[in-house]
Scaffold this motif. Structure first.
Motif, mmCIF file in Angstrom:
data_model
loop_
_atom_site.group_PDB
_atom_site.id
_atom_site.type_symbol
_atom_site.label_atom_id
_atom_site.label_comp_id
_atom_site.label_asym_id
_atom_site.label_seq_id
_atom_site.Cartn_x
_atom_site.Cartn_y
_atom_site.Cartn_z
ATOM 1 N N GLY A 59 0.812 -1.249 0.074
ATOM 2 C CA GLY A 59 -0.009 0.004 -0.136
ATOM 3 C C GLY A 59 0.806 1.385 0.080
ATOM 4 O O GLY A 59 0.189 2.409 -0.084
ATOM 5 N N GLU A 60 2.231 1.379 0.060
ATOM 6 C CA GLU A 60 2.726 2.297 0.293
ATOM 7 C C GLU A 60 3.881 2.838 -1.051
ATOM 8 O O GLU A 60 4.428 3.628 -0.966
ATOM 9 N N GLY A 61 3.576 2.197 -2.044
ATOM 10 C CA GLY A 61 4.145 2.302 -3.251
ATOM 11 C C GLY A 61 3.457 2.611 -4.308
ATOM 12 O O GLY A 61 2.025 3.154 -4.139
ATOM 13 N N PRO A 62 3.455 2.379 -5.525
ATOM 14 C CA PRO A 62 2.694 2.830 -6.677
ATOM 15 C C PRO A 62 1.395 1.759 -6.840
ATOM 16 O O PRO A 62 0.756 2.396 -7.593
ATOM 17 N N VAL A 63 1.670 0.713 -6.326
ATOM 18 C CA VAL A 63 0.473 -0.189 -6.818
ATOM 19 C C VAL A 63 -0.806 0.335 -6.572
ATOM 20 O O VAL A 63 -1.824 0.147 -7.467
ATOM 21 N N PRO A 64 -1.211 1.080 -5.436
ATOM 22 C CA PRO A 64 -2.686 1.508 -5.054
ATOM 23 C C PRO A 64 -3.008 2.349 -6.038
ATOM 24 O O PRO A 64 -4.266 2.403 -6.645
ATOM 25 N N HIS A 65 -2.143 3.376 -6.608
ATOM 26 C CA HIS A 65 -2.560 4.363 -7.578
ATOM 27 C C HIS A 65 -2.620 3.897 -9.055
ATOM 28 O O HIS A 65 -3.773 4.048 -9.668
ATOM 29 N N ILE A 66 -1.868 2.751 -9.316
ATOM 30 C CA ILE A 66 -2.122 2.331 -10.823
ATOM 31 C C ILE A 66 -3.228 1.334 -10.884
ATOM 32 O O ILE A 66 -4.027 1.602 -11.607
#
Length: 331
Positions: A59-66
């Motif tokens: 949850g703290e990297g780009p995965v949620p936004h992508i």
């Protein structure tokens, strides 16, 4: 936090060709064990009520936004009139219908998908989640003004924070006055999917947590507050693995009946889940993760479930930009 292993591929390696299937002993039995609802709740009760927690450490990297952006674009490609303004995908958005557009978000966790994907596009969201601390965290965040589309002057904060809340309220009211929306509402309900009739989400198994609404939506009885709710879209993401095959098929059949009829056919059930490999010959298969008591299904197994429920697969999309060590995510 260590990434949740239930989404990790058990049959691939980072280097060299894929190995043979290593799906676990459950597949070797004639009757593979199914998920146990109580064990699944017990597992998630131990997980932090945060984006990082519900996404298993991603949850703290780009995965949620992508992932969120892809979901919104997929929705807009199916229902262009959801677009609140002209954009490259929908240069001239069709007119929105007169009714309050309503979406059901099942297994919604702390409301991440509702907050970032569904609420910006729909008028009403019915948010369903069985884990108590998850649904209450979502309600707390939404009612305190942390969700952009649900500003509130009752939220606490310093002068700058309250000025921002008022600016968002004024912006929303101007948007509504100009005929571009009806105000937003989210109805929070604590409930699992087993035995659910989406048209009547609060029953003997369901608990009403609360309604969070923009001021203009408080008095309207339709949409998420109707006596019998009908939905434009039902969104299922990373939760259906906690249902056995018979329970899943029953849920999908009932969900189909809860979709709004007519309206140019712009009414869909979206399923976004991890997929393992099919068995040899393209046969559908599934395996059980004993830790969180959930099933990971292969592509063909999902298709089998949909067809058994009387549903037609209109389109499938692979979620791009996910870490290589995870199962492929398909919608």
């Amino acid at each position: 936090m260590i990434p949740d292993p239930k989404r990790h591929r058990p049959n691939t390696r980072s280097n060299g060709p894929a190995t043979g299937s290593a799906l676990g002993s459950a597949l070797k039995k004639k009757a593979p064990p199914g998920p146990v609802y109580e064990k699944g709740i017990e597992y998630w009760d131990k997980v932090d009520a945060s984006v990082n927690g519900v996404l298993g450490g991603y949850g703290e990297g780009p995965v949620p936004h992508i992932e969120q952006l892809s979901s919104r674009l997929l929705l807009l490609s199916f229902i262009p009139s959801l677009s609140p303004f002209p954009n490259p995908l929908t240069p001239v958005p069709p007119s929105a219908p007169a009714h309050r557009r309503t979406v059901l978000d099942v297994g919604a966790g702390i409301g991440r998908v509702t907050r970032h994907v569904l609420l910006p596009l729909f008028d009403d969201v019915v948010l369903l989640e069985p884990v108590d601390k998850f649904v209450r965290e979502g309600y707390r965040a939404a009612s305190s003004g942390e969700w952009r589309d649900l500003p509130s002057l009752t939220a606490e904060g310093d002068d700058d924070a309250m000025k921002e809340q008022k600016r968002r309220l004024d912006e929303q009211q101007k948007w509504i006055t100009e005929g571009n929306g009806k105000g937003k509402r989210v109805r929070f309900i604590k409930r699992g999917l087993q035995g659910l009739d989406p048209r009547f989400p609060v029953d003997e198994q369901g608990e009403e947590i609360g309604l969070v609404s923009s001021p203009s939506g408080l008095g309207e009885k339709e949409g998420c507050m109707a006596d019998e709710i009908v939905y434009d879209v039902i969104w299922c993401q990373w939760c259906l693995g906690h249902m056995s095959h018979p329970d899943l098929v029953t849920f999908l059949k009932t969900a189909r009946k809860a979709l709004r009829e007519g309206e140019n056919g712009d009414n869909y059930i979206f399923v976004k889940e991890n997929c393992c490999d099919d068995a040899p010959g393209g046969v559908g298969q599934e395996f059980l993760d004993e830790e969180d008591s959930s099933l990971t299904r292969s592509h063909q197994k999902w298709v089998d479930c949909f067809h058994e429920a009387g549903l037609e697969v209109i389109r499938e999309a692979v979620q791009q930009g996910m870490p290589d060590e995870l199962f492929v995510v398909k919608t």
